[in-house]
Design a protein around this motif. Structure first.
Motif, PDB file in Angstrom:
ATOM      1  N   ARG A   1       0.826  -1.209   0.000  1.00 44.98           N
ATOM      2  CA  ARG A   1       0.000   0.000   0.000  1.00 44.98           C
ATOM      3  C   ARG A   1       0.864   1.265   0.000  1.00 44.98           C
ATOM      4  O   ARG A   1       0.490   2.285  -0.582  1.00 44.98           O
TER       5      ARG A   1
ATOM      6  N   ALA B   1      -9.352 -10.781   2.510  1.00 47.61           N
ATOM      7  CA  ALA B   1      -9.663  -9.914   1.367  1.00 47.61           C
ATOM      8  C   ALA B   1     -10.631  -8.803   1.749  1.00 47.61           C
ATOM      9  O   ALA B   1     -10.512  -7.667   1.267  1.00 47.61           O
ATOM     10  N   ALA B   2     -11.576  -9.110   2.618  1.00 48.19           N
ATOM     11  CA  ALA B   2     -12.540  -8.098   3.044  1.00 48.19           C
ATOM     12  C   ALA B   2     -11.856  -6.994   3.836  1.00 48.19           C
ATOM     13  O   ALA B   2     -12.188  -5.807   3.696  1.00 48.19           O
ATOM     14  N   ARG B   3     -10.886  -7.372   4.686  1.00 44.41           N
ATOM     15  CA  ARG B   3     -10.191  -6.359   5.485  1.00 44.41           C
ATOM     16  C   ARG B   3      -9.353  -5.423   4.614  1.00 44.41           C
ATOM     17  O   ARG B   3      -9.179  -4.251   4.948  1.00 44.41           O
ATOM     18  N   TRP B   4      -8.840  -5.945   3.515  1.00 47.46           N
ATOM     19  CA  TRP B   4      -7.922  -5.165   2.683  1.00 47.46           C
ATOM     20  C   TRP B   4      -8.511  -4.803   1.317  1.00 47.46           C
ATOM     21  O   TRP B   4      -7.808  -4.270   0.467  1.00 47.46           O
ATOM     22  N   ASP B   5      -9.779  -5.131   1.129  1.00 50.12           N
ATOM     23  CA  ASP B   5     -10.475  -4.771  -0.103  1.00 50.12           C
ATOM     24  C   ASP B   5      -9.767  -5.339  -1.339  1.00 50.12           C
ATOM     25  O   ASP B   5      -9.477  -4.637  -2.318  1.00 50.12           O
ATOM     26  N   LEU B   6      -9.504  -6.649  -1.296  1.00 51.90           N
ATOM     27  CA  LEU B   6      -8.873  -7.329  -2.422  1.00 51.90           C
ATOM     28  C   LEU B   6      -9.947  -7.974  -3.292  1.00 51.90           C
ATOM     29  O   LEU B   6     -10.887  -8.580  -2.775  1.00 51.90           O
ATOM     30  N   PRO B   7      -9.813  -7.915  -4.599  1.00 54.50           N
ATOM     31  CA  PRO B   7     -10.870  -8.418  -5.470  1.00 54.50           C
ATOM     32  C   PRO B   7     -10.941  -9.935  -5.593  1.00 54.50           C
ATOM     33  O   PRO B   7     -11.966 -10.470  -6.023  1.00 54.50           O
TER      34      PRO B   7
ATOM     35  N   GLN C   1     -11.277 -15.045   2.258  1.00 57.89           N
ATOM     36  CA  GLN C   1     -12.303 -14.017   2.082  1.00 57.89           C
ATOM     37  C   GLN C   1     -12.290 -13.010   3.218  1.00 57.89           C
ATOM     38  O   GLN C   1     -12.492 -11.806   2.995  1.00 57.89           O
TER      39      GLN C   1
END
Length: 358
Positions: free
Chosen positions: A25, A48-54, A45
């Motif tokens: 980042r 990914a949700a914590r870091w906004d990964l697709p 998941q």
């Protein structure tokens, strides 16, 4: 190459959360985290949700095929590193692999065999050698400005209790590869070699004194370098007052680095020898050693298609020294650089089939 470079993470544990993702980042515009693979889809998941990964999943091969990342950061348990690195390299992605790089020299050689000329290449997370003040010292040693190397002391005396080793893969030869030399002292050992150069031979001892582990919990060693310089090495997870300490005695000066997990120029002490020509001190760049600095250098190498620092034979010599340390400790013999290869039991295992001697 695309801009930003697309980065995927394998393993969503603490080191990825607190070191790798922040570094990515911080390099926004140069790198972008686009995927995570973890042991379960649910864990991936959540990360990914914590870091906004697709992208999030539990299948590395599927991720490589669907996402096609430029760089794969491997932050999984050590027993998985080699196979995951090989898979990523064969898929055309560069690799940045956490320490310890793998469980044996055989596994490391399998990683480098999957590389291609001009890339992709694999690099190991040896961020301490990327501290600007260490680079400054390295340049002064290489130029002869500090004189002839004589003596070094490399100390990683940390404290890890039994609860730390309750994690199933820790403290086991088959999953961690070795004790504190592999999982903790490897950073200081790599920095020592980066500064003092090629090693020639090692004599060592290892013991399991206190922790509920299958490996050792303390090692000591004597190392001779090609230059003739000598070093003492201590790695421990039994030391209540934790310190990482490196002392270098040369004909022109003594340099000492005292810290724990990272350093700046303020952590160094420089003592010139009487009558010696002095160097400029302190180092002009006071930025801390960090994953960020190594990642920035790695991304530059990736774009240029050149082998990165802390990869290939450069990183292998650190793993070879640790392998030789264990061979010496378990056989009682002096071990020389270059002697551990295919056919030697220590080539495929850090304990060489002699783990019962601890």
């Amino acid at each position: 190459m695309p801009s930003p470079l697309r980065v995927a993470l394998v393993g969503g544990g603490s080191i990825a959360e607190h070191a790798h993702l922040p570094a990515i980042r911080d390099l926004a515009g140069e790198a972008e985290a686009v995927a995570v693979v973890d042991v379960t889809t649910e864990a991936a998941q959540a990360f990914a949700a914590r870091w906004d990964l697709p992208y999030a999943g539990d299948d590395l091969d599927a991720m490589l095929a669907e996402v096609g990342p430029d760089l794969v950061v491997i932050a999984s348990p050590p027993s998985l590193h080699s196979a995951q690195a090989v898979a990523a390299l064969k898929a055309g992605a560069w690799v940045w692999c956490e320490k310890p790089p793998c469980l044996s020299l055989a596994e490391y050689d399998a990683m480098t065999a999957a590389e291609s000329e001009g890339g992709p290449y694999a690099a190991i997370v040896f961020q301490q050698r990327f501290g600007p003040s260490a680079r400054y010292v390295r340049e002064r040693i290489a130029s002869g400005a500090l004189g002839t190397p004589y003596v070094a002391h490399c100390q990683t005396t940390w404290f890890r209790d039994d609860a730390y080793y309750a994690v199933p893969w820790r403290g086991r030869w088959e999953t961690e590869g070795g004790g504190p030399a592999m999982g903790h002292g490897i950073h200081q050992l790599d920095l020592l070699l980066d500064l003092f150069g090629e090693w020639r031979e090692v004599r060592a001892m290892a013991a399991r004194l206190a922790r509920d582990v299958r490996t050792d919990d303390v090692t000591t060693a004597l190392v001779r370098f090609e230059s003739g310089a000598l070093a003492t090495v201590v790695n421990s997870v039994l030391s209540p007052r934790e310190v990482s300490h490196l002392r270098l005695d040369l004909s022109g000066a003594t340099l000492e680095l005292t810290h724990l997990y990272g350093y700046t120029a303020e952590n160094w002490t420089y003592t010139p020898a009487p009558g010696a020509q002095e160097i400029t001190w302190p180092p002009p760049d006071d930025r801390p050693s960090s994953h960020l600095l190594q990642l920035r250098a790695l991304l530059a190498d990736l774009r240029e298609g050149r082998r990165p620092d802390a990869g290939g034979q450069d990183a292998r010599r650190t793993l070879e020294l640790i392998t030789a340390l264990y061979k010496s400790a378990l056989t009682g013999e002096t071990v020389r650089a270059g002697e551990i290869g295919p056919g030697d039991p220590f080539y495929t295992s850090m304990h060489g089939g002699l783990s019962d001697r601890l």
